[in-house]
Design an enzyme around this catalytic site. Structure first.
Site, PDB file in Angstrom:
ATOM      1  CG  ASN A 184      -2.166  -0.791   1.052  1.00  0.00           C
ATOM      2  OD1 ASN A 184      -2.550  -1.122  -0.062  1.00  0.00           O
ATOM      3  ND2 ASN A 184      -2.809  -1.138   2.156  1.00  0.00           N
ATOM      4  CB  THR A 185       4.259   1.992   1.263  1.00  0.00           C
ATOM      5  OG1 THR A 185       4.002   1.507   2.581  1.00  0.00           O
ATOM      6  CG2 THR A 185       5.187   3.185   1.324  1.00  0.00           C
ATOM      7  N   GLY A 189      -0.989   8.234  -0.647  1.00  0.00           N
ATOM      8  CA  GLY A 189      -0.869   9.684  -0.814  1.00  0.00           C
ATOM      9  C   GLY A 189       0.450  10.202  -0.295  1.00  0.00           C
ATOM     10  NE  ARG A 426      -7.646  10.231   6.405  1.00  0.00           N
ATOM     11  CZ  ARG A 426      -6.543   9.611   5.997  1.00  0.00           C
ATOM     12  NH1 ARG A 426      -6.332   8.348   6.339  1.00  0.00           N
ATOM     13  NH2 ARG A 426      -5.667  10.236   5.247  1.00  0.00           N
ATOM     14  CG  HIS A 536      -5.445   2.223   8.100  1.00  0.00           C
ATOM     15  ND1 HIS A 536      -4.160   2.392   7.634  1.00  0.00           N
ATOM     16  CD2 HIS A 536      -5.305   1.712   9.347  1.00  0.00           C
ATOM     17  CE1 HIS A 536      -3.289   2.004   8.555  1.00  0.00           C
ATOM     18  NE2 HIS A 536      -3.970   1.591   9.606  1.00  0.00           N
ATOM     19  CB  ALA A 580      -0.700   5.273   7.489  1.00  0.00           C
TER      20      ALA A 580
END
Length: 601
Positions: A184-185, A189, A426, A536, A580
């Site tokens: 995912n890294t 964003g 969020r 997440h 994150a």
């Protein structure tokens, strides 16, 4: 007589059906044995990929495909690399376009295949014959290897752990089930939260570790583990400096990441999360760290209650046994891409079924959680699943997002109205979006965000590209924007007038928005469609501040460490945007260092 006539008809029908299948079988058999035929030469063709057109060059002789080469593309580095390498090679090896796509690079894979089909048709190739799938049956032997530290998962947390373990003197093997590293890294964003007086003070930003702690703890409804949160915020900046020592670069401009609550988000120079992965891989490629992709961990080896290794499945179905002298680090990510697991643990959202897309890479399926629970690891906070109101309505991806920071945008629903503070948590923003028509919003900005046609979003996409691809709508006036978005102009104008007035007054926003830095009043205007997406999973393996995994009896599982989204307890019920990257770096580094120093009995 009548009965015999019916029997004759049934017999005739069966005979004709048998002949039909026999003919079809012969046809397929003939296709498989018929030799390919082409007009010799080199041909070029293009097809639409994830980031625009992709062009291939195909060379053929009379009877075979000699080479397939991707000569032009705008795909994201590292994310698409495996597809760019594997798909053309598979076409040449099998002499077929019916080849497997590369997981995590579906758009790129399909674009290569489609462009190759076009080129082969121009060369006079029989597409029906070329579409016959041919299996590669290479026999691969089982493997057994030993290292001090085995890292399972090559996303940001896993690569951080591998580098850290290596720097602390351990031999390291990293395994990754996907065809390429990054997890995912690499598609994130990429904003990294850290208190950083060196960058913040020149911008007039007053911040503190205590404020970062409080916002993280309270932002997660005080459900996060205070010790883990303290470890995160106190080590976020030292870990950022560690990244910089590996070659990672950040701009001096700090942003408030969506849902981040404060301007402490560090923005990388390179797009997406490619800078993180490049920095780690530069170290890994220059040192004795082995990375095995397409190697799926299936179970932990445990002896006398101690985790001593991993059993995995290789790309060709062979068994891979990896023994650890010091320990195993699980960095397999969360379960955002596992619909069944999402639904099992969901207690908060109306639904998390397949209609709700995800920002996650396809490898985020909870494998590490399942393996660790099988050795009595404790799971915490599994029902805490974070959604974003910022996914592409078709794919769930964050790419194509027109906004570049909270300061520059507003959210408009299908009635032309704002409906929530865009700088809220969020979960608050997403729950508000559930209540809007079709769970749909338009993210609206103006030319201040994109002063030139080549200005880029956080995903390295220029505004020109976004508009040309139809991802973003451009308008030279507010009236034109309302018309193109099919919104009531009066509502859209009133919404922006009220927002701009709040910016002028530095307060009084009707939804309580606090970040009021930039008016939206200068044409051209831009709008991008966004919807709800799973982002997440805050729950996972219970760990302590040394990144050791805790079992159901509140005891340390000897030899087992974990970091990143596979763990729980750091973020509570809601993760702050930008936390994150800090989390996976801080705890990945800690896990690597402690595993390297750990000696199994």
């Amino acid at each position: 007589m009548k009965k015999r006539s019916i029997l004759r008809r049934i017999s005739a029908l069966l005979l004709s059906t048998t002949m039909l299948f026999s003919i079809m079988g012969c046809k397929n058999s003939n296709l498989e044995t018929t030799q390919l035929s082409f007009k010799p030469g080199t041909y070029e063709a293009s097809s639409k990929a994830h980031n625009g057109d992709l062009k291939v060059q195909v060379e053929v002789d009379d009877t075979s495909i000699k080479s397939v080469t991707v000569i032009e593309h705008g795909e994201t580095p590292n994310v698409s690399d495996a597809a760019l390498e594997k798909v053309p090679a598979a076409i040449v090896t099998t002499q077929s376009v019916a080849v497997d796509i590369v997981s995590g690079a579906t758009y790129t894979s399909n674009a290569i295949i489609e462009a190759t089909k076009i080129a082969l048709q121009e060369a006079g190739g029989n597409l029906e014959l070329l579409n016959v799938k041919k299996e590669q049956t290479e026999k691969v032997e089982d493997i057994e290897k030993t290292a001090d530290v085995i890292v399972v998962g090559a996303g940001g947390a896993g690569l951080a752990a591998a580098v850290s373990a290596s720097q602390n003197g351990a031999s390291v093997i990293v395994i990754e089930k996907m065809p390429s590293v990054g997890g995912n890294t690499i598609i994130s964003g990429s904003g990294y939260n850290a208190v950083d007086p060196k960058r913040q003070e020149p911008l007039g930003i007053e911040d503190s570790i205590e404020l970062h702690y409080t916002q993280t703890y309270e932002g997660g409804d005080k459900l996060g583990n205070p010790d883990l949160i303290r470890t995160l915020v106190e080590n976020a900046y030292p870990a950022l400096e560690w990244l910089e020592s590996l070659g990672m670069e950040y701009t001096d401009n700090l942003i408030t990441v969506l849902g981040g609550l404060f301007p402490r988000g560090h923005k990388p120079v390179k797009p997406l999360g490619t800078g993180y992965v490049d920095a780690y891989m530069n170290y890994i490629n220059s040192n004795d760290v082995e990375v095995m992709v397409e190697t799926k961990a299936e179970e932990l080896i445990i002896e006398d209650g101690i985790v001593t290794g991993v059993i995995a499945l290789g790309a060709n179905g062979n068994k891979v046994t990896l023994n650890a002298n010091n320990g195993v680090i699980l960095t397999t990510g969360g379960f955002g891409a596992n619909v069944e697991m999402r639904q099992e643990y969901n207690k908060k959202w109306p639904t998390l079924d397949e209609t709700i897309k995800t920002t996650n890479a396809p490898g985020a399926t909870g494998d590490g959680l399942i393996m660790a629970e099988a050795v009595n690891a404790n799971l915490v906070g599994m029902n805490e699943i974070q959604l974003l109101p910022m996914g592409d309505p078709n794919t769930g991806s964050l790419s194509g997002k027109v906004g570049v920071g909270v300061a520059s945008n507003v959210f408009i629903n299908k009635e032309g109205n704002r409906f929530v503070a865009e700088d809220e948590r969020r979960d608050v923003m997403t729950m508000a979006l559930y209540e809007q028509t079709d769970k749909w919003l338009w993210e609206v900005i103006d030319s201040d965000t994109y002063p030139t046609p080549e200005s880029k979003n956080n995903f390295n996409q220029t505004i020109t590209e976004l508009v040309e691809q139809g991802i973003v709508i451009k308008a030279d006036s507010l009236e034109e924007l309302a018309e193109k978005l099919d919104l009531p102009y009066e509502n859209l104008k009133a919404s922006l007038d009220k927002y701009n007035e709040a910016v002028d007054n530095q307060g009084g926003d009707e939804f309580g928005r606090k970040i009021l830095e930039q008016k939206i009043d200068t044409a051209p205007f831009y709008a991008g469609a966004r919807s709800i997406t799973v982002h997440h999973t805050m729950g996972g393996l219970e760990i302590n501040t040394s990144a050791e995994v805790i079992n159901k009896d509140s005891e340390i599982i000897e030899g087992l460490f974990a970091a990143g989204e596979v763990t729980g307890g750091v973020h509570g019920s809601n993760r702050l945007g930008g936390n994150a990257l800090a989390d996976i770096t801080v705890f990945g580094k800690i896990a690597g260092e402690n595993a390297a120093k750990n000696k199994l009995k």
